[in-house]
Design a protein around this motif. Structure first.
Motif, PDB file in Angstrom:
ATOM      1  N   THR A  23       0.749  -1.126   0.040  1.00  8.27           N
ATOM      2  CA  THR A  23       0.034  -0.040  -0.059  1.00  8.27           C
ATOM      3  C   THR A  23       0.974   1.115  -0.086  1.00  8.27           C
ATOM      4  O   THR A  23       1.771   1.460   0.801  1.00  8.27           O
ATOM      5  CB  THR A  23      -1.078  -0.025   1.077  1.00  8.27           C
ATOM      6  OG1 THR A  23      -1.660  -1.151   1.211  1.00  8.27           O
ATOM      7  CG2 THR A  23      -1.721   1.154   1.180  1.00  8.27           C
ATOM      8  N   THR A  24       0.765   2.191  -1.034  1.00  7.65           N
ATOM      9  CA  THR A  24       1.351   3.348  -1.146  1.00  7.65           C
ATOM     10  C   THR A  24       0.597   4.641  -1.001  1.00  7.65           C
ATOM     11  O   THR A  24      -0.432   4.669  -1.612  1.00  7.65           O
ATOM     12  CB  THR A  24       2.181   3.433  -2.307  1.00  7.65           C
ATOM     13  OG1 THR A  24       3.156   2.142  -2.258  1.00  7.65           O
ATOM     14  CG2 THR A  24       3.191   4.586  -2.501  1.00  7.65           C
ATOM     15  N   ASN A  29      -3.772  11.242  -3.221  1.00 10.58           N
ATOM     16  CA  ASN A  29      -4.940  10.279  -2.603  1.00 10.58           C
ATOM     17  C   ASN A  29      -5.682  11.501  -1.808  1.00 10.58           C
ATOM     18  O   ASN A  29      -6.630  10.869  -1.201  1.00 10.58           O
ATOM     19  CB  ASN A  29      -4.273   9.262  -1.628  1.00 10.58           C
ATOM     20  CG  ASN A  29      -3.521   8.342  -2.306  1.00 10.58           C
ATOM     21  OD1 ASN A  29      -2.532   7.896  -2.161  1.00 10.58           O
ATOM     22  ND2 ASN A  29      -4.405   7.803  -3.522  1.00 10.58           N
ATOM     23  N   PHE A  30      -5.276  12.582  -1.422  1.00 10.11           N
ATOM     24  CA  PHE A  30      -5.788  13.300  -0.439  1.00 10.11           C
ATOM     25  C   PHE A  30      -6.841  14.495  -1.001  1.00 10.11           C
ATOM     26  O   PHE A  30      -6.522  14.835  -2.010  1.00 10.11           O
ATOM     27  CB  PHE A  30      -4.782  14.157   0.406  1.00 10.11           C
ATOM     28  CG  PHE A  30      -3.698  13.281   1.038  1.00 10.11           C
ATOM     29  CD1 PHE A  30      -4.072  11.882   1.714  1.00 10.11           C
ATOM     30  CD2 PHE A  30      -2.330  13.591   1.164  1.00 10.11           C
ATOM     31  CE1 PHE A  30      -3.376  11.241   2.101  1.00 10.11           C
ATOM     32  CE2 PHE A  30      -1.376  12.996   1.844  1.00 10.11           C
ATOM     33  CZ  PHE A  30      -2.021  11.464   2.473  1.00 10.11           C
ATOM     34  N   ILE A  31      -7.783  14.719  -0.074  1.00  7.37           N
ATOM     35  CA  ILE A  31      -8.601  15.923  -0.247  1.00  7.37           C
ATOM     36  C   ILE A  31      -8.559  16.813   0.995  1.00  7.37           C
ATOM     37  O   ILE A  31      -8.695  16.142   2.172  1.00  7.37           O
ATOM     38  CB  ILE A  31     -10.103  15.301  -0.661  1.00  7.37           C
ATOM     39  CG1 ILE A  31     -10.022  14.633  -2.046  1.00  7.37           C
ATOM     40  CG2 ILE A  31     -10.940  16.774  -0.717  1.00  7.37           C
ATOM     41  CD1 ILE A  31     -11.401  13.935  -2.344  1.00  7.37           C
ATOM     42  N   TYR A  32      -8.464  18.112   0.797  1.00  6.14           N
ATOM     43  CA  TYR A  32      -8.344  18.939   2.191  1.00  6.14           C
ATOM     44  C   TYR A  32      -9.538  19.690   2.355  1.00  6.14           C
ATOM     45  O   TYR A  32      -9.886  20.322   1.709  1.00  6.14           O
ATOM     46  CB  TYR A  32      -7.011  19.939   1.962  1.00  6.14           C
ATOM     47  CG  TYR A  32      -6.834  20.713   3.154  1.00  6.14           C
ATOM     48  CD1 TYR A  32      -6.350  20.041   4.200  1.00  6.14           C
ATOM     49  CD2 TYR A  32      -6.836  22.154   3.171  1.00  6.14           C
ATOM     50  CE1 TYR A  32      -6.035  20.569   5.443  1.00  6.14           C
ATOM     51  CE2 TYR A  32      -6.667  22.737   4.336  1.00  6.14           C
ATOM     52  CZ  TYR A  32      -6.311  22.100   5.517  1.00  6.14           C
ATOM     53  OH  TYR A  32      -6.078  23.025   6.611  1.00  6.14           O
ATOM     54  N   LYS A 302      -6.262   3.547   3.443  1.00  6.84           N
ATOM     55  CA  LYS A 302      -6.103   3.199   1.951  1.00  6.84           C
ATOM     56  C   LYS A 302      -6.016   1.765   1.760  1.00  6.84           C
ATOM     57  O   LYS A 302      -6.524   1.296   0.872  1.00  6.84           O
ATOM     58  CB  LYS A 302      -4.704   3.877   1.445  1.00  6.84           C
ATOM     59  CG  LYS A 302      -4.788   3.956  -0.088  1.00  6.84           C
ATOM     60  CD  LYS A 302      -3.487   4.410  -0.743  1.00  6.84           C
ATOM     61  CE  LYS A 302      -3.494   4.308  -2.232  1.00  6.84           C
ATOM     62  NZ  LYS A 302      -2.378   4.650  -3.025  1.00  6.84           N
ATOM     63  N   ARG A 303      -5.302   1.208   2.653  1.00  5.35           N
ATOM     64  CA  ARG A 303      -5.149  -0.137   2.730  1.00  5.35           C
ATOM     65  C   ARG A 303      -6.816  -0.962   2.790  1.00  5.35           C
ATOM     66  O   ARG A 303      -7.082  -2.257   1.888  1.00  5.35           O
ATOM     67  CB  ARG A 303      -4.162  -0.747   3.994  1.00  5.35           C
ATOM     68  CG  ARG A 303      -4.050  -2.378   3.828  1.00  5.35           C
ATOM     69  CD  ARG A 303      -3.137  -2.702   5.014  1.00  5.35           C
ATOM     70  NE  ARG A 303      -4.170  -2.736   6.198  1.00  5.35           N
ATOM     71  CZ  ARG A 303      -4.086  -1.893   7.376  1.00  5.35           C
ATOM     72  NH1 ARG A 303      -2.855  -1.178   7.413  1.00  5.35           N
ATOM     73  NH2 ARG A 303      -4.697  -2.120   8.285  1.00  5.35           N
ATOM     74  N   ILE A 309      -8.863  10.114   0.060  1.00  5.56           N
ATOM     75  CA  ILE A 309      -9.184  10.337   1.677  1.00  5.56           C
ATOM     76  C   ILE A 309      -9.267  11.757   2.131  1.00  5.56           C
ATOM     77  O   ILE A 309      -8.351  12.563   1.702  1.00  5.56           O
ATOM     78  CB  ILE A 309      -7.790   9.806   2.444  1.00  5.56           C
ATOM     79  CG1 ILE A 309      -7.620   8.416   1.983  1.00  5.56           C
ATOM     80  CG2 ILE A 309      -7.984   9.797   3.936  1.00  5.56           C
ATOM     81  CD1 ILE A 309      -6.304   7.713   2.797  1.00  5.56           C
ATOM     82  N   LEU A 310     -10.418  12.077   2.491  1.00  4.61           N
ATOM     83  CA  LEU A 310     -10.713  13.413   3.014  1.00  4.61           C
ATOM     84  C   LEU A 310      -9.898  13.656   4.272  1.00  4.61           C
ATOM     85  O   LEU A 310     -10.432  12.785   5.286  1.00  4.61           O
ATOM     86  CB  LEU A 310     -11.947  13.782   3.070  1.00  4.61           C
ATOM     87  CG  LEU A 310     -12.653  13.929   1.899  1.00  4.61           C
ATOM     88  CD1 LEU A 310     -13.204  12.641   1.079  1.00  4.61           C
ATOM     89  CD2 LEU A 310     -14.091  14.699   1.799  1.00  4.61           C
TER      90      LEU A 310
END
Length: 323
Positions: A23-24, A29-32, A302-303, A309-310
């Motif tokens: 898992t990386t 992957n992010f939302i702020y 994430k895994r 991911i917020l």
């Protein structure tokens, strides 16, 4: 059998561990999440969420530039209006706080993905996510206002609208009105499995959205239910959701995994305010290593299956990943 099988061989060095890592995480992957308020030059600290702020539009533009420079592709906006009433009229006002913020941020950063929270709780005088009739949240009359809000956000320039109210049928109503108004390319990110969680406490301070009476258990999901989440997600996809979300994240990793394994659309998860604040508080007391726990939590989300991911940790995690 030992000594033939030695799994520790693959853990011997950091380079080897990275080579076989399953898992990386990346900033992509992010939302702020951001909270916007009226005024100018306003940057109010949120006491229960260290390093988070309520910001006026001019300050929000500066923060958005910082976010984008870190490689984070998207923000989600929550608005705190000057005026609240029983019909949440500020939510769908073309000159409302979120609409104004969307225009300013898209003008400054056209390539940043701007997502807007579509709900009424920040805009109603009673703090609930829908219209009240006879002392109850009236599902069907709420749908029209949610659709009007979504269209007003799209008209301001939002790339994605994110209904978080948990009313039945709201994705379909929003999709139809968006399409009818010429916004067929606007994405719907549905809070498809949103639980009636105790982890939302700090957010309600930040968004000034605590209900004035009762609670939200008649429309948000029972934390004890697992199969129901799959039904909710399936219904939202059938109605036109492009991305589905599970909220909260940490106590619901099994739900994230179930959704990922059962559906082919992108899956988002919200690492919510209470999850954030617990880590910040424990770190301030010296009980936890904040950076290590932050990265462990985000990796776990994430895994479990989250594509997006917020998280209020987005900026800090992105700086760490970029370094």
């Amino acid at each position: 059998m030992f000594p033939v099988h030695r799994p520790r061989r693959l853990r011997k060095t950091e380079i080897l561990r990275k080579m076989v890592r399953e898992t990386t995480l990346t900033p992509q992957n992010f939302i702020y999440p951001m909270f916007v308020v009226p005024g100018r030059g306003v940057k109010n600290p949120i006491s229960s969420m260290p390093d988070c702020f309520q910001e006026s539009v001019d300050e929000a533009v500066k923060t958005a530039k910082d976010v984008f420079s870190l490689g984070i592709p998207a923000i989600i906006l929550f608005g705190i209006p000057e005026h609240k009433d029983e019909k949440a009229s500020s939510a769908y006002d073309e000159n409302g706080i979120v609409q104004t913020a969307v225009k300013a941020i898209k003008d400054a950063l056209p390539d940043l993905i701007v997502i807007t929270d579509v709900c009424l709780c920040e805009y109603t005088s009673h703090g609930h996510c829908g219209i009240i009739k006879n002392g109850k949240i009236d599902n069907d009359s709420t749908l029209e206002l949610l659709a009007l809000e979504a269209v007003s956000h799209a008209r301001a320039g939002a790339d994605i609208v994110a209904p978080s109210d948990m009313m039945d049928g709201r994705v379909g109503r929003i999709r139809k009105m968006l399409d009818d108004e010429g916004f067929s390319d606007v994405v719907i990110l549905s809070y498809a499995a949103k639980y009636a969680s105790a982890f939302y406490g700090p957010f309600r301070e930040a968004a000034q959205s605590a209900p004035a009476f009762g609670d939200r258990r008649s429309y948000q999901m029972d934390p004890a239910n697992r199969r129901e989440a799959l039904r909710e997600v399936a219904l939202d996809i059938e109605e036109g959701a492009d991305i589905v979300m599970v909220k909260p994240a940490l106590a619901y990793l099994d739900i994230i995994s179930d959704v990922k394994n059962n559906f082919s659309v992108p899956v988002a998860a919200y690492n919510v305010s209470g999850e954030y604040s617990m880590i910040k508080a424990a770190a301030q007391l010296g009980w936890l290593n904040e950076e290590a726990v932050m990265m462990e939590v985000l990796t776990a989300i994430k895994r479990a299956g989250a594509d997006l991911i917020l998280t209020y940790f987005a900026k800090k995690a992105a700086k760490l990943l970029n370094s």
